[in-house]
Design a protein around this motif. Structure first.
Motif, PDB file in Angstrom:
ATOM      1  N   SER A   5      -5.243  -5.869 -38.192  1.00  0.00           N
ATOM      2  CA  SER A   5      -4.606  -6.685 -39.237  1.00  0.00           C
ATOM      3  C   SER A   5      -4.904  -8.168 -39.035  1.00  0.00           C
ATOM      4  CB  SER A   5      -3.088  -6.468 -39.225  1.00  0.00           C
ATOM      5  OG  SER A   5      -2.527  -7.074 -38.077  1.00  0.00           O
ATOM      6  N   THR A   6      -4.901  -8.890 -40.131  1.00  0.00           N
ATOM      7  CA  THR A   6      -5.135 -10.339 -40.069  1.00  0.00           C
ATOM      8  C   THR A   6      -4.047 -11.011 -39.239  1.00  0.00           C
ATOM      9  OG1 THR A   6      -5.889 -10.096 -42.333  1.00  0.00           O
ATOM     10  CG2 THR A   6      -5.637 -12.346 -41.521  1.00  0.00           C
ATOM     11  N   GLN A   7      -2.829 -10.492 -39.402  1.00  0.00           N
ATOM     12  CA  GLN A   7      -1.685 -11.066 -38.662  1.00  0.00           C
ATOM     13  C   GLN A   7      -1.923 -10.975 -37.142  1.00  0.00           C
ATOM     14  OE1 GLN A   7       1.898  -8.855 -39.370  1.00  0.00           O
ATOM     15  NE2 GLN A   7       3.240 -10.494 -38.603  1.00  0.00           N
ATOM     16  N   PHE A   8      -2.404  -9.806 -36.688  1.00  0.00           N
ATOM     17  CA  PHE A   8      -2.671  -9.653 -35.253  1.00  0.00           C
ATOM     18  C   PHE A   8      -3.819 -10.571 -34.821  1.00  0.00           C
ATOM     19  CE2 PHE A   8      -4.971  -8.008 -31.600  1.00  0.00           C
ATOM     20  CZ  PHE A   8      -3.949  -7.905 -30.665  1.00  0.00           C
ATOM     21  N   GLN A   9      -4.873 -10.613 -35.620  1.00  0.00           N
ATOM     22  CA  GLN A   9      -6.033 -11.445 -35.268  1.00  0.00           C
ATOM     23  C   GLN A   9      -5.631 -12.906 -35.124  1.00  0.00           C
ATOM     24  OE1 GLN A   9      -8.937 -10.383 -34.314  1.00  0.00           O
ATOM     25  NE2 GLN A   9      -8.353  -8.266 -34.681  1.00  0.00           N
ATOM     26  N   THR A  10      -4.760 -13.362 -36.018  1.00  0.00           N
ATOM     27  CA  THR A  10      -4.295 -14.757 -35.957  1.00  0.00           C
ATOM     28  C   THR A  10      -3.489 -14.991 -34.680  1.00  0.00           C
ATOM     29  OG1 THR A  10      -4.177 -14.727 -38.350  1.00  0.00           O
ATOM     30  CG2 THR A  10      -3.039 -16.544 -37.247  1.00  0.00           C
ATOM     31  N   LEU A  11      -2.587 -14.047 -34.408  1.00  0.00           N
ATOM     32  CA  LEU A  11      -1.770 -14.157 -33.190  1.00  0.00           C
ATOM     33  C   LEU A  11      -2.668 -14.156 -31.951  1.00  0.00           C
ATOM     34  CD1 LEU A  11       0.990 -14.080 -31.685  1.00  0.00           C
ATOM     35  CD2 LEU A  11       0.901 -11.576 -31.853  1.00  0.00           C
ATOM     36  N   TYR A  12      -3.627 -13.215 -31.912  1.00  0.00           N
ATOM     37  CA  TYR A  12      -4.494 -13.083 -30.733  1.00  0.00           C
ATOM     38  C   TYR A  12      -5.302 -14.372 -30.516  1.00  0.00           C
ATOM     39  CZ  TYR A  12      -7.495 -11.034 -27.188  1.00  0.00           C
ATOM     40  OH  TYR A  12      -8.134 -10.774 -25.997  1.00  0.00           O
ATOM     41  N   GLN A  13      -5.840 -14.908 -31.601  1.00  0.00           N
ATOM     42  CA  GLN A  13      -6.642 -16.132 -31.484  1.00  0.00           C
ATOM     43  C   GLN A  13      -5.796 -17.293 -30.963  1.00  0.00           C
ATOM     44  OE1 GLN A  13      -9.884 -16.757 -31.552  1.00  0.00           O
ATOM     45  NE2 GLN A  13     -10.176 -14.566 -31.827  1.00  0.00           N
ATOM     46  N   SER A  14      -4.561 -17.394 -31.435  1.00  0.00           N
ATOM     47  CA  SER A  14      -3.754 -18.530 -30.975  1.00  0.00           C
ATOM     48  C   SER A  14      -3.315 -18.322 -29.521  1.00  0.00           C
ATOM     49  CB  SER A  14      -2.582 -18.832 -31.910  1.00  0.00           C
ATOM     50  OG  SER A  14      -1.635 -17.811 -31.837  1.00  0.00           O
ATOM     51  N   MET A  15      -3.119 -17.071 -29.100  1.00  0.00           N
ATOM     52  CA  MET A  15      -2.781 -16.822 -27.692  1.00  0.00           C
ATOM     53  C   MET A  15      -4.011 -17.061 -26.795  1.00  0.00           C
ATOM     54  SD  MET A  15       0.332 -16.382 -28.114  1.00  0.00           S
ATOM     55  CE  MET A  15       0.712 -16.408 -26.373  1.00  0.00           C
ATOM     56  N   LEU A  16      -5.192 -16.771 -27.331  1.00  0.00           N
ATOM     57  CA  LEU A  16      -6.432 -17.024 -26.589  1.00  0.00           C
ATOM     58  C   LEU A  16      -6.585 -18.520 -26.312  1.00  0.00           C
ATOM     59  CD1 LEU A  16      -9.141 -15.732 -25.592  1.00  0.00           C
ATOM     60  CD2 LEU A  16     -10.047 -16.077 -27.894  1.00  0.00           C
ATOM     61  N   THR A  17      -6.319 -19.320 -27.332  1.00  0.00           N
ATOM     62  CA  THR A  17      -6.382 -20.777 -27.163  1.00  0.00           C
ATOM     63  C   THR A  17      -5.341 -21.236 -26.133  1.00  0.00           C
ATOM     64  OG1 THR A  17      -7.040 -20.953 -29.470  1.00  0.00           O
ATOM     65  CG2 THR A  17      -6.279 -22.983 -28.422  1.00  0.00           C
ATOM     66  N   PHE A  18      -4.144 -20.652 -26.232  1.00  0.00           N
ATOM     67  CA  PHE A  18      -3.065 -20.977 -25.284  1.00  0.00           C
ATOM     68  C   PHE A  18      -3.498 -20.673 -23.838  1.00  0.00           C
ATOM     69  CE2 PHE A  18       0.600 -19.014 -22.955  1.00  0.00           C
ATOM     70  CZ  PHE A  18       1.412 -20.130 -22.819  1.00  0.00           C
ATOM     71  N   VAL A  19      -4.072 -19.496 -23.618  1.00  0.00           N
ATOM     72  CA  VAL A  19      -4.510 -19.088 -22.275  1.00  0.00           C
ATOM     73  C   VAL A  19      -5.636 -20.011 -21.778  1.00  0.00           C
ATOM     74  CG1 VAL A  19      -5.749 -17.269 -21.007  1.00  0.00           C
ATOM     75  CG2 VAL A  19      -3.779 -16.692 -22.427  1.00  0.00           C
ATOM     76  N   ASN A  20      -6.612 -20.254 -22.635  1.00  0.00           N
ATOM     77  CA  ASN A  20      -7.727 -21.122 -22.233  1.00  0.00           C
ATOM     78  C   ASN A  20      -7.229 -22.512 -21.843  1.00  0.00           C
ATOM     79  OD1 ASN A  20      -9.592 -19.087 -22.615  1.00  0.00           O
ATOM     80  ND2 ASN A  20     -10.239 -19.785 -24.649  1.00  0.00           N
ATOM     81  N   THR A  21      -6.234 -23.007 -22.566  1.00  0.00           N
ATOM     82  CA  THR A  21      -5.686 -24.332 -22.274  1.00  0.00           C
ATOM     83  C   THR A  21      -4.893 -24.307 -20.968  1.00  0.00           C
ATOM     84  OG1 THR A  21      -5.503 -24.688 -24.637  1.00  0.00           O
ATOM     85  CG2 THR A  21      -4.280 -26.216 -23.225  1.00  0.00           C
ATOM     86  N   CYS A  22      -4.017 -23.309 -20.832  1.00  0.00           N
ATOM     87  CA  CYS A  22      -3.169 -23.216 -19.629  1.00  0.00           C
ATOM     88  C   CYS A  22      -4.014 -23.107 -18.360  1.00  0.00           C
ATOM     89  CB  CYS A  22      -2.304 -21.957 -19.676  1.00  0.00           C
ATOM     90  SG  CYS A  22      -0.833 -22.081 -20.666  1.00  0.00           S
ATOM     91  N   MET A  23      -5.108 -22.346 -18.437  1.00  0.00           N
ATOM     92  CA  MET A  23      -5.841 -21.995 -17.215  1.00  0.00           C
ATOM     93  C   MET A  23      -7.139 -22.783 -17.041  1.00  0.00           C
ATOM     94  SD  MET A  23      -5.188 -17.872 -17.384  1.00  0.00           S
ATOM     95  CE  MET A  23      -5.524 -17.495 -15.658  1.00  0.00           C
ATOM     96  N   ALA A  24      -7.378 -23.745 -17.916  1.00  0.00           N
ATOM     97  CA  ALA A  24      -8.670 -24.452 -17.898  1.00  0.00           C
ATOM     98  C   ALA A  24      -8.971 -25.093 -16.539  1.00  0.00           C
ATOM     99  CB  ALA A  24      -8.688 -25.515 -18.986  1.00  0.00           C
TER     100      ALA A  24
END
Lengths: 233, 233
Positions: A5-24
């Motif tokens: 679903s688009t809703q999941f894809q949007t959530l996943y993408q924003s969590m991916l950005t969150f993880v990349n930022t937290c762990m950079a």
């Protein structure tokens, strides 16, 4: 939540950005590249288990998000994550759930992903293995088996060897053993933990993948011991 | 200076204390344990070369001291060595000679050990390989061959793999490549440098010992590539 679903894809993408930022800023033993490998391995195990008609239905959304977020709240890295002034406000036990809710995840999904993430750790499992077993077999969290196995695969084999020594260089001074800050601490870690992981794998797929990588750990340790013997004063 | 003399033993012991003190805080890729392994390997090569009737007579005192002191003045670690206030006073090109003289070494021995130590580096050699060749073959420094080979043996095989990742964790952020601070930088380092070292070994003994360890680097890299392929998104 349907992973296509688009809703999941949007959530996943924003969590991916969150993880990349937290762990950079993390050292390469626990950085975004590690998380991305675990996410791929978790998908591989999920697909193989679904083909095998795994005894328990697996929720792909939970697996994908838990694999992505599995190191958020890791106490070893918490001081590096947080602004020292706000540090007291961060609770590692709920960080994942709070972040998911903030990014629009449904409450039941956020709670389930948090429960899985909170039980991935080897140390936590060793303290009371029955808790993990019950969660997977009786309490409706079979996804924990997949995420645990994926994370453990990245801890063994050549990549596991690389990550262990990288961690020693980056963080090992804080955890120096009785012999001080020495590479031998890594070899002890192979024996004490990494070589045992394949006996704790939870899925058929993960167990089969762990076999070769565990063999590599043992071959490497044989080389190490031979070279150390030759160089011993 | 006869290595069995009391005078040499006293000098060696005080230089050993000096090295242990200077390098105590270093990460395990370049710490006293590394130096002690290189010292043992240099002795092993020296003894084997002497038995083989090496074409050039080797001065054991020069080899022992140069192996022990070979990382003193290493620019990668200089900022950690020196008190920031006195940093400007330290000249890496003469540190070894100055320390030896301060501890009572004869001037000719101190100068010879400094010359060997100044030419152990792979990077220095790559800039002008003829300089090293001339020193060993024509200018009276055959000991350089032994110390170089000993140091290079500790850079390859399982120990070399461990040291490379440890260095990445401890210092690699400063040397991050175009892909950032990632473990892949270590694998590039295997290809760019470590797997080439066995073609640059200077003694028969060192060359024979390097063969197995170089093979180990390649086996490890094969494992790495397979595991990375499986985990690639």
């Amino acid at each position: 939540m349907d992973v296509s679903s688009t809703q999941f894809q949007t959530l996943y993408q924003s969590m991916l950005t969150f993880v990349n930022t937290c762990m950079a800023g993390h050292d390469p033993s626990h950085n975004p590249a590690h998380v991305h490998r675990v996410a791929t391995l978790a998908n591989t195990i999920l697909e193989a288990e679904q083909k095998r008609h795994s005894p328990r239905p697996l929720d792909a959304a939970v697996i994908k998000l838990a694999a992505l977020l599995h190191d958020i709240g890791d106490r070893k890295y918490l001081p590096q994550l947080a602004d020292p002034h706000t540090h007291d406000d961060i609770d590692p036990k709920t960080m994942v759930q709070v972040a998911l809710l903030k990014h629009g995840a449904p409450a039941d999904l956020a709670a389930k992903v948090q429960m899985v993430v909170s039980h991935v750790s080897y140390t936590t499992e060793c303290k009371d293995p029955a808790v993990v077993r019950r969660l997977i077999e009786e309490e409706g969290y079979p996804e924990l088996a997949v995420v645990q196995d994926a994370d453990r695969l990245d801890a063994i084999g050549a990549i596991g060897i690389g990550r262990t020594f990288t961690f020693l260089g980056a963080q090992g001074k804080k955890f120096a053993g009785e012999n001080g800050w020495e590479m031998g601490n890594c070899i002890e870690h192979f024996v004490d933990k990494l070589e045992r992981l394949d006996g704790m794998m939870k899925t058929e797929t993960g167990r089969a993948m762990a076999r070769t990588r565990t063999e590599r750990l043992k071959v490497f340790r044989g080389w190490w011991e031979e070279e150390m013997y030759v160089a011993a004063a």
